[in-house]
Write an enzyme that holds these catalytic residues in place. Structure first.
Site, PDB file in Angstrom:
ATOM      1  N   HIS A  62      -2.107  27.460  52.722  1.00 15.44           N
ATOM      2  CA  HIS A  62      -1.381  27.196  53.959  1.00 15.44           C
ATOM      3  C   HIS A  62      -1.565  28.324  54.965  1.00 15.44           C
ATOM      4  O   HIS A  62      -1.761  29.479  54.590  1.00 15.44           O
ATOM      5  CB  HIS A  62       0.122  27.064  53.668  1.00 15.44           C
ATOM      6  CG  HIS A  62       0.466  25.941  52.752  1.00 15.44           C
ATOM      7  ND1 HIS A  62       1.657  25.904  52.069  1.00 15.44           N
ATOM      8  CD2 HIS A  62      -0.197  24.822  52.388  1.00 15.44           C
ATOM      9  CE1 HIS A  62       1.717  24.801  51.332  1.00 15.44           C
ATOM     10  NE2 HIS A  62       0.596  24.135  51.509  1.00 15.44           N
ATOM     11  N   LYS A  72       3.368  38.019  56.686  1.00 16.04           N
ATOM     12  CA  LYS A  72       4.286  37.725  55.588  1.00 16.04           C
ATOM     13  C   LYS A  72       4.360  38.923  54.653  1.00 16.04           C
ATOM     14  O   LYS A  72       3.338  39.509  54.303  1.00 16.04           O
ATOM     15  CB  LYS A  72       3.805  36.529  54.766  1.00 16.04           C
ATOM     16  CG  LYS A  72       3.933  35.208  55.445  1.00 16.04           C
ATOM     17  CD  LYS A  72       3.514  34.096  54.506  1.00 16.04           C
ATOM     18  CE  LYS A  72       3.713  32.753  55.168  1.00 16.04           C
ATOM     19  NZ  LYS A  72       3.329  31.661  54.285  1.00 16.04           N
ATOM     20  N   TYR A 132      10.216  35.772  51.035  1.00 21.01           N
ATOM     21  CA  TYR A 132       9.273  35.998  52.130  1.00 21.01           C
ATOM     22  C   TYR A 132      10.010  36.597  53.330  1.00 21.01           C
ATOM     23  O   TYR A 132      11.044  36.073  53.722  1.00 21.01           O
ATOM     24  CB  TYR A 132       8.712  34.673  52.658  1.00 21.01           C
ATOM     25  CG  TYR A 132       7.945  33.811  51.730  1.00 21.01           C
ATOM     26  CD1 TYR A 132       6.564  33.865  51.695  1.00 21.01           C
ATOM     27  CD2 TYR A 132       8.587  32.869  50.928  1.00 21.01           C
ATOM     28  CE1 TYR A 132       5.839  33.023  50.872  1.00 21.01           C
ATOM     29  CE2 TYR A 132       7.872  32.029  50.105  1.00 21.01           C
ATOM     30  CZ  TYR A 132       6.505  32.110  50.084  1.00 21.01           C
ATOM     31  OH  TYR A 132       5.788  31.278  49.280  1.00 21.01           O
ATOM     32  N   ASP A 169      -0.657  18.978  50.049  1.00 25.92           N
ATOM     33  CA  ASP A 169      -1.725  19.763  49.441  1.00 25.92           C
ATOM     34  C   ASP A 169      -2.765  18.889  48.749  1.00 25.92           C
ATOM     35  O   ASP A 169      -3.950  19.215  48.759  1.00 25.92           O
ATOM     36  CB  ASP A 169      -1.134  20.786  48.468  1.00 25.92           C
ATOM     37  CG  ASP A 169      -0.338  21.861  49.182  1.00 25.92           C
ATOM     38  OD1 ASP A 169      -0.654  22.172  50.344  1.00 25.92           O
ATOM     39  OD2 ASP A 169       0.613  22.386  48.585  1.00 25.92           O
TER      40      ASP A 169
END
Length: 188
Positions: A62, A72, A132, A169
């Site tokens: 992603h 991130k 995250y 996905d």
């Protein structure tokens, strides 16, 4: 904190240094001044968690399209996962290259990924929880993905048949299709 470069420009593996005593441990997971010394973000817009119930769950690969790309800072709070990150920044010297790491709650490592990096995860245990920090607000309309097991990328995933994978996905296009759609990569 010990900052280790990866094969991908701007991506870091950060080793945390717990201070242990008979009660357990204490460790710093973020320090504004130390991050600034390394030229890394010091202002986080969001903090999120993801939980995967089953070993063998795949999430990714992603990324977000500009201007919503995000740095991130990733840490496993529970469990263990194989983490892949791939440079999709058109002007980067490491464009199209990938690296990987096994992150676990026990290893006390974090992964910092700069803007313009696609990433994916394969859980290696049941009950994996990931924390995250992001330096930009997430925008669902900017999301992009490509096949986690695209043979052109040659990523040696630890599993061949995921236990759990989303429709997004499963139906993702190839890296080559991403290159065509994006005009050869992301302009960051």
């Amino acid at each position: 904190m010990i900052f280790n470069k990866t094969k991908i420009g701007g991506a870091w593996i950060i080793e945390l240094e717990p201070r242990v005593d008979e009660r357990g441990f204490f460790m710093r997971t973020y320090d504004k001044d130390i991050f600034a010394e390394h030229g890394l973000p010091t202002d986080w817009a969001q903090e999120n968690q993801a939980f995967s119930k089953a070993k063998g769950t795949i999430r990714g690969l992603h990324f977000l399209y500009p201007p919503k790309t995000e740095t991130k800072l990733i840490q496993m709070a529970e469990g263990e996962a194989f983490w892949v990150f791939l440079d999709v920044r058109k002007s980067s010297p490491t464009f199209g290259k990938w690296d990987s790491i096994i992150l676990s709650a026990e290893k006390n490592h974090m992964l910092l990924l700069p803007r313009g990096i696609a990433n994916g995860i394969c859980t290696l245990r049941d009950n994996c929880r990931v924390l995250y920090h992001m330096d930009n607000e997430y925008d669902d309309s900017a999301k992009g993905e490509f096949k986690w097991d695209d043979p052109e990328l040659g990523i040696p995933w630890p599993i061949k048949n995921p236990t759990n994978i989303s429709t997004r996905d499963r139906n993702a296009g190839s890296f080559k299709e991403f290159l065509i759609k994006s005009g050869g990569g992301l302009e960051i």
